[in-house]
Design an enzyme around this catalytic site. Structure first.
Site, PDB file in Angstrom:
ATOM      1  N   ASP A  38      13.350   8.680   9.057  1.00 33.31           N
ATOM      2  CA  ASP A  38      12.191   8.965   8.204  1.00 33.31           C
ATOM      3  C   ASP A  38      10.983   8.858   9.142  1.00 33.31           C
ATOM      4  O   ASP A  38      11.141   8.959  10.372  1.00 33.31           O
ATOM      5  CB  ASP A  38      12.107   7.968   7.034  1.00 33.31           C
ATOM      6  CG  ASP A  38      11.075   8.368   5.969  1.00 33.31           C
ATOM      7  OD1 ASP A  38      11.370   9.263   5.169  1.00 33.31           O
ATOM      8  OD2 ASP A  38       9.968   7.800   5.941  1.00 33.31           O
TER       9      ASP A  38
ATOM     10  N   LYS B 257      16.763   2.941   0.731  1.00 35.35           N
ATOM     11  CA  LYS B 257      15.735   3.181   1.755  1.00 35.35           C
ATOM     12  C   LYS B 257      15.553   1.894   2.528  1.00 35.35           C
ATOM     13  O   LYS B 257      15.828   0.807   2.011  1.00 35.35           O
ATOM     14  CB  LYS B 257      14.406   3.580   1.099  1.00 35.35           C
ATOM     15  CG  LYS B 257      13.469   4.335   2.003  1.00 35.35           C
ATOM     16  CD  LYS B 257      13.821   5.803   2.142  1.00 35.35           C
ATOM     17  CE  LYS B 257      13.018   6.495   3.182  1.00 35.35           C
ATOM     18  NZ  LYS B 257      13.223   7.954   3.176  1.00 35.35           N
TER      19      LYS B 257
HETATM   20  P1  NDP Z   1       7.509  12.021  11.247  1.00 33.96           P
HETATM   21  O1  NDP Z   1       7.258  10.647  11.689  1.00 33.96           O
HETATM   22  O2  NDP Z   1       8.361  12.921  12.086  1.00 33.96           O
HETATM   23  O3  NDP Z   1       6.129  12.789  11.001  1.00 33.96           O
HETATM   24  C1  NDP Z   1       5.166  12.316  10.118  1.00 33.96           C
HETATM   25  C2  NDP Z   1       3.909  13.138  10.310  1.00 33.96           C
HETATM   26  O4  NDP Z   1       2.962  12.761   9.319  1.00 33.96           O
HETATM   27  C3  NDP Z   1       3.264  12.885  11.669  1.00 33.96           C
HETATM   28  O5  NDP Z   1       2.637  14.043  12.137  1.00 33.96           O
HETATM   29  C4  NDP Z   1       2.252  11.790  11.346  1.00 33.96           C
HETATM   30  O6  NDP Z   1       1.126  11.773  12.209  1.00 33.96           O
HETATM   31  C5  NDP Z   1       1.813  12.185   9.942  1.00 33.96           C
HETATM   32  N1  NDP Z   1       1.398  10.989   9.200  1.00 33.96           N
HETATM   33  C6  NDP Z   1       2.145   9.897   8.915  1.00 33.96           C
HETATM   34  N2  NDP Z   1       1.418   8.985   8.240  1.00 33.96           N
HETATM   35  C7  NDP Z   1       0.193   9.531   8.102  1.00 33.96           C
HETATM   36  C8  NDP Z   1      -0.997   9.087   7.495  1.00 33.96           C
HETATM   37  N3  NDP Z   1      -1.063   7.896   6.890  1.00 33.96           N
HETATM   38  N4  NDP Z   1      -2.081   9.914   7.529  1.00 33.96           N
HETATM   39  C9  NDP Z   1      -2.022  11.125   8.137  1.00 33.96           C
HETATM   40  N5  NDP Z   1      -0.910  11.599   8.729  1.00 33.96           N
HETATM   41  C10 NDP Z   1       0.181  10.819   8.707  1.00 33.96           C
HETATM   42  O7  NDP Z   1       8.128  11.896   9.769  1.00 33.96           O
HETATM   43  P2  NDP Z   1       8.903  12.988   8.915  1.00 33.96           P
HETATM   44  O8  NDP Z   1       8.383  14.343   9.235  1.00 33.96           O
HETATM   45  O9  NDP Z   1      10.349  12.716   9.034  1.00 33.96           O
HETATM   46  O10 NDP Z   1       8.480  12.586   7.434  1.00 33.96           O
HETATM   47  C11 NDP Z   1       7.321  13.110   6.793  1.00 33.96           C
HETATM   48  C12 NDP Z   1       7.451  12.939   5.296  1.00 33.96           C
HETATM   49  O11 NDP Z   1       8.627  13.622   4.824  1.00 33.96           O
HETATM   50  C13 NDP Z   1       7.605  11.501   4.804  1.00 33.96           C
HETATM   51  O12 NDP Z   1       6.995  11.394   3.537  1.00 33.96           O
HETATM   52  C14 NDP Z   1       9.108  11.354   4.653  1.00 33.96           C
HETATM   53  O13 NDP Z   1       9.444  10.325   3.752  1.00 33.96           O
HETATM   54  C15 NDP Z   1       9.449  12.731   4.094  1.00 33.96           C
HETATM   55  N6  NDP Z   1      10.842  13.135   4.231  1.00 33.96           N
HETATM   56  C16 NDP Z   1      11.437  13.179   5.460  1.00 33.96           C
HETATM   57  C17 NDP Z   1      12.735  13.591   5.573  1.00 33.96           C
HETATM   58  C18 NDP Z   1      13.385  13.790   6.886  1.00 33.96           C
HETATM   59  O14 NDP Z   1      14.495  14.328   6.908  1.00 33.96           O
HETATM   60  N7  NDP Z   1      12.769  13.431   8.002  1.00 33.96           N
HETATM   61  C19 NDP Z   1      13.555  13.887   4.372  1.00 33.96           C
HETATM   62  C20 NDP Z   1      12.797  13.907   3.138  1.00 33.96           C
HETATM   63  C21 NDP Z   1      11.506  13.503   3.081  1.00 33.96           C
HETATM   64  P3  NDP Z   1       1.276  11.329  13.762  1.00 33.96           P
HETATM   65  O15 NDP Z   1       1.956  12.494  14.416  1.00 33.96           O
HETATM   66  O16 NDP Z   1      -0.117  11.113  14.207  1.00 33.96           O
HETATM   67  O17 NDP Z   1       2.142  10.102  13.747  1.00 33.96           O
END
Ligand code: NDP
Length: 451
Positions: free
Chosen positions: A172, A132
């Site tokens: 991510d 990571k």
């Molecule tokens: P994105 O950046 O596309 O989206 C993240 C979302 O979560 C956004 O809507 C963001 O809000 C919200 N968010 C992030 N931090 C916080 C916080 N501290 N409090 C409240 N809301 C929060 O990321 P992903 O969708 O890619 O990733 C989301 C999760 O999935 C992570 O844990 C990641 O590690 C996991 N994951 C992702 C993979 C992938 O393929 N993308 C694969 C496997 C796991 P805002 O829109 O306001 O920024």
């Protein structure tokens, strides 16, 4: 010859040592504790793992690379961030895992994510090790040019440490299609080669169909597998989702397609309640809002006359199924109690470690269907693995072909969880995923001798 009889491993002793060696890394401790809690009883039945100190070795990264990232903002100011790549374990394949750009990024967070990635990648059945990386760079409010300059500077160091057979990063939080483009473009320029060194690429330049959708779809397929194992169906069930980013968007899309009703979406500003269920049109609005306009959900709520709960999480909304898809530790013990009180029957973790350790314990005790992230959200990295295969073969598979493979992989992960997680009629998916993921890597480490 005198044989040293291994003593039985003990969780508290193991954790005391780990915490001493890795002070101030709370997220890393939490991720290891969840795994060790299930794997140590298994190791105690298999002393060959204990003798070779497999868990101690697996919790020590192969290496951590940390570097300065200097870039210039639009006003001409010099800005400095810290970049990282945690290359955790490459026993079963090249290092593989995403890059996170978020102001909260620390070494502890990347170590927890890298450690989880080892077991997750093992579960996919594909040959990928765990890693990571990322930076404490905050892309929020930055112009495209600023993001580009940051990404180019970040890659100006990272390119030395990655390669298609060595380490293949992906996206991510904060790293989506735009960032992958800038990062890959810079790698290509520096190395003068076009190889599958990153995944999540655009379709025109080596990406795989379904990669964007894969994590969200996979979390729903995994939920479907858990329901089917209990002779239940998804159609007609209500679901709460947290997050509105990549994973949340495509979990919502698949849930709608399978006839479930999506009641919430959330972001850093709070959550939106959609009592009649999210429609396709509303989801398209959210995807555009988040990936093009980069706005927040209160705009969506206003547009559709929905209630926005500022600063709150969605877990108090009554639902049959919960999909935490935002970030780590976003669902705590109290949230878990509320979900259980409201008769939630299933939790499928789209995010990494979204539930606290205490929350997972409550789900386990209540015997609900609980899919931990390393199993439920493995669809994303699985399709990244297939992107690597397509790049190596210089071909691209159709949408249907990749989706069929994704469904097959999620089914096999489910089967692995059942194989190692069956407990008197109850399937403990935490136990199944942790032991199932651990065993393959452990056997590879044993085969390599003392490395
Ligand atoms: P994105 O950046 O596309 O989206 C993240 C979302 O979560 C956004 O809507 C963001 O809000 C919200 N968010 C992030 N931090 C916080 C916080 N501290 N409090 C409240 N809301 C929060 O990321 P992903 O969708 O890619 O990733 C989301 C999760 O999935 C992570 O844990 C990641 O590690 C996991 N994951 C992702 C993979 C992938 O393929 N993308 C694969 C496997 C796991 P805002 O829109 O306001 O920024």
């Amino acid at each position: 010859m005198e044989l040293v009889i291994p003593k039985v491993m003990n969780l508290d002793e193991f954790m005391t040592g780990l915490i001493r060696r890795n002070p101030h890394e709370a997220e890393f401790h939490q991720a290891v504790r969840e795994v060790a809690d299930k794997v140590i009883p298994f190791i105690n039945k298999h002393p060959e793992y204990q003798r070779a100190r497999i868990l101690e070795r697996m919790t020590e990264p192969d290496r951590i690379i940390s570097f300065r990232v200097c870039w210039e903002d639009d006003e001409g100011n010099v800005r400095v961030n810290r970049g990282y790549r945690v290359q955790f374990n490459n026993s079963i394949g090249p290092y593989k895992g995403g890059l996170r750009f978020d102001k909260s990024v620390t070494q502890s967070i990347l170590k927890f994510l890298g450690f989880e990635q080892i077991l997750k990648n093992s579960l996919t059945t594909l040959p990928m090790g765990g890693a990571k990386g990322g930076s404490d760079f905050n892309p929020k409010g930055k112009s495209d040019n600023e993001v580009m300059r940051f990404c180019q500077s970040f890659m100006a160091e990272l390119f030395r440490h990655i390669g298609k057979n060595m380490d293949v990063p992906a996206g991510d939080i904060g790293v989506g299609g735009r960032e992958i483009g800038y990062l890959f473009g810079q790698y290509k320029r520096l190395r003068n080669e076009f190889t599958g060194v990153m995944t999540g690429k655009g379709i025109a330049w080596g990406g795989s169909l379904i990669r964007t959708e894969a994590t969200g779809y996979g979390a729903v397929y995994f939920a479907q597998n858990m329901l089917e194992a209990q002779n239940k169906v998804m159609e007609g069930k209500t679901a709460t989702i947290s997050g509105a980013g990549n994973v949340a968007q495509y979990a919502a899309e698949k849930l709608i397609e399978l006839g479930a009703k999506v009641l919430t979406m959330s972001d850093r500003t709070g959550f939106v309640h959609i009592p009649d269920g999210l429609t396709r049109e509303q989801l398209d609005y959210i995807i555009d809002l988040k990936t093009v306009k980069r706005g927040s959900l209160d705009v969506f709520a206003q547009e559709y006359g929905l209630e926005h709960f500022a600063g709150e999480r969605p877990w108090a909304v009554k639902c049959d199924m919960a999909f935490p898809c935002a970030t780590q530790n976003e669902l705590d013990e109290e949230d878990a109690r509320t979900l259980l009180k409201n008769n939630c029957i299933l939790v499928s973790e789209g995010a990494n470690m979204p539930s606290t350790f205490e929350a997972t314990k409550l789900f386990e005790e209540a015997h609900i269907l609980f899919g931990p992230g390393k199993a439920a959200n493995a669809g994303g990295v699985a399709i990244s693995g297939l992107e690597m295969s397509q790049n190596s073969m210089r071909i691209s598979w159709s949408r249907e072909e990749v989706d069929t493979r994704l469904q097959g992989i999620m089914r096999r992960i489910h089967e692995k969880c059942v194989e190692y997680g069956k407990e008197n009629g109850y399937i403990n998916y935490i136990k199944g995923a942790n032991i199932g993921g651990f065993k393959k890597v452990a056997d590879a480490l044993l085969a390599y001798g003392m490395v």
